[in-house]
Design an enzyme around this catalytic site. Structure first.
Site, mmCIF file in Angstrom:
data_model
loop_
_atom_site.group_PDB
_atom_site.id
_atom_site.type_symbol
_atom_site.label_atom_id
_atom_site.label_comp_id
_atom_site.label_asym_id
_atom_site.label_seq_id
_atom_site.Cartn_x
_atom_site.Cartn_y
_atom_site.Cartn_z
ATOM 1 N N HIS A 67 61.972 69.515 65.138
ATOM 2 C CA HIS A 67 61.014 70.311 64.364
ATOM 3 C C HIS A 67 61.654 71.626 63.911
ATOM 4 O O HIS A 67 61.613 71.974 62.723
ATOM 5 C CB HIS A 67 59.789 70.581 65.248
ATOM 6 C CG HIS A 67 58.780 71.516 64.643
ATOM 7 N ND1 HIS A 67 57.531 71.098 64.232
ATOM 8 C CD2 HIS A 67 58.816 72.859 64.391
ATOM 9 C CE1 HIS A 67 56.863 72.124 63.754
ATOM 10 N NE2 HIS A 67 57.623 73.209 63.844
ATOM 11 N N GLU A 68 62.253 72.334 64.858
ATOM 12 C CA GLU A 68 62.858 73.624 64.516
ATOM 13 C C GLU A 68 64.124 73.451 63.679
ATOM 14 O O GLU A 68 64.417 74.270 62.807
ATOM 15 C CB GLU A 68 63.163 74.412 65.794
ATOM 16 C CG GLU A 68 61.946 74.692 66.665
ATOM 17 C CD GLU A 68 60.854 75.447 65.925
ATOM 18 O OE1 GLU A 68 61.162 76.144 64.938
ATOM 19 O OE2 GLU A 68 59.690 75.320 66.327
ATOM 20 N N HIS A 71 63.131 73.182 60.053
ATOM 21 C CA HIS A 71 62.913 74.511 59.460
ATOM 22 C C HIS A 71 64.243 75.142 59.074
ATOM 23 O O HIS A 71 64.412 75.648 57.962
ATOM 24 C CB HIS A 71 62.234 75.437 60.482
ATOM 25 C CG HIS A 71 60.772 75.203 60.671
ATOM 26 N ND1 HIS A 71 59.876 75.147 59.632
ATOM 27 C CD2 HIS A 71 60.036 75.046 61.817
ATOM 28 C CE1 HIS A 71 58.658 74.957 60.114
ATOM 29 N NE2 HIS A 71 58.726 74.882 61.429
#
Length: 265
Positions: A67-68, A71
């Site tokens: 997820h990170e 980003h």
């Protein structure tokens, strides 16, 4: 003068050492733990409740890293090279903010409440990224990863689940449910969360200043909303309805939640 040929100094990719893109040993260890505990759960080796616990928690941490990373990768492609220098592209969960608040707290909430709480955070230099749409895409990339995880796990569950390996499929179902809750939580228009960050660039300067003041308290606001019986009820009604729509069987993820609480059995 930098040289990007292998064997001469540190190879570069878009002005950044290639080492900044290599998966960290911590992430690789998490993946290995996820695969190993999944195999142990499948074959019911040892204490199956502990196997499912390791399978679900390591799977959740792997998804947090991805997820990170999403980003950071979109931010890097949009023009912010600083995310690479901070180690965000190595998938190391220890780089994504405070280990206690970003890793330990979400895991505890998973165990006690069965909720996929948003975890770590990457610091993006917004001044290096031109255009409001790019800022929105940077914020959208993380929740999109959770949505993709949800779909993949649900498809695997619907194609492969059987009664011969109930503990394994219960773990898969619980992971899918956690990804679903994380997707919806991250998309809520709460200051400081991804959903709020997606709309922040489109606000007027006055509203942006107010948003920036509220953003550090986003987690507290989220907890307050979920604690409210009416708002929390609406949220979980939406989660359960969407889970049913996707064909995620409630008995499976309920059994998975029961299994990971090994201290109760």
């Amino acid at each position: 003068m930098p040289n990007d040929r292998p064997g001469y100094g540190e190879p570069l990719l878009l002005g950044v050492p290639r080492a900044a893109f290599r998966p960290s040993p911590v992430f690789l260890a998490l993946v290995a733990l996820f695969v190993t505990t999944g195999a142990l759960t499948w074959h019911r080796v040892g204490n199956v409740r502990l196997d499912v616990f390791g399978f679900v928690v390591s799977g959740w941490l792997v998804s947090l890293c991805l997820h990170e990373y999403a980003h950071a990768l979109v931010a890097f492609r949009a023009g912010d090279r600083s995310v690479a220098h901070r180690g965000y592209l190595t998938l190391n969960p220890l780089k994504y903010s405070h280990p206690l608040l970003s890793i330990a707290l979400p895991v505890v909430v998973v165990l006690l409440g069965g909720i996929g709480l948003p975890g770590g955070a990457v610091w993006v230099d917004r001044h290096r990224i031109p255009g409001r749409l790019r800022h929105t895409l940077v914020s959208l990339a993380g929740p999109a990863t959770n949505v993709l995880f949800t779909v993949v796990l649900v498809v695997a569950l619907r194609l492969g689940a059987d009664d011969a390996y109930p503990e394994f499929w219960a773990g898969v179902a619980l992971l899918a449910f956690l990804q679903l809750t994380a997707s919806l939580l991250n998309l809520l228009p709460v200051p400081g969360l991804d959903g709020g960050n997606m709309i922040q660039p489109w606000l007027s300067p006055q509203w942006q200043r107010g948003y920036d003041l509220m953003a550090p308290f986003g987690f507290l606001l989220l907890f307050g909303l979920l604690w409210n019986p009416r708002v929390g009820g609406w949220f979980f009604d939406a989660v359960f309805a969407l889970a049913d729509l996707l064909g995620l069987p409630a008995p499976f993820y309920a059994y998975g939640l029961e299994l990971i609480r090994f201290w109760q059995g």
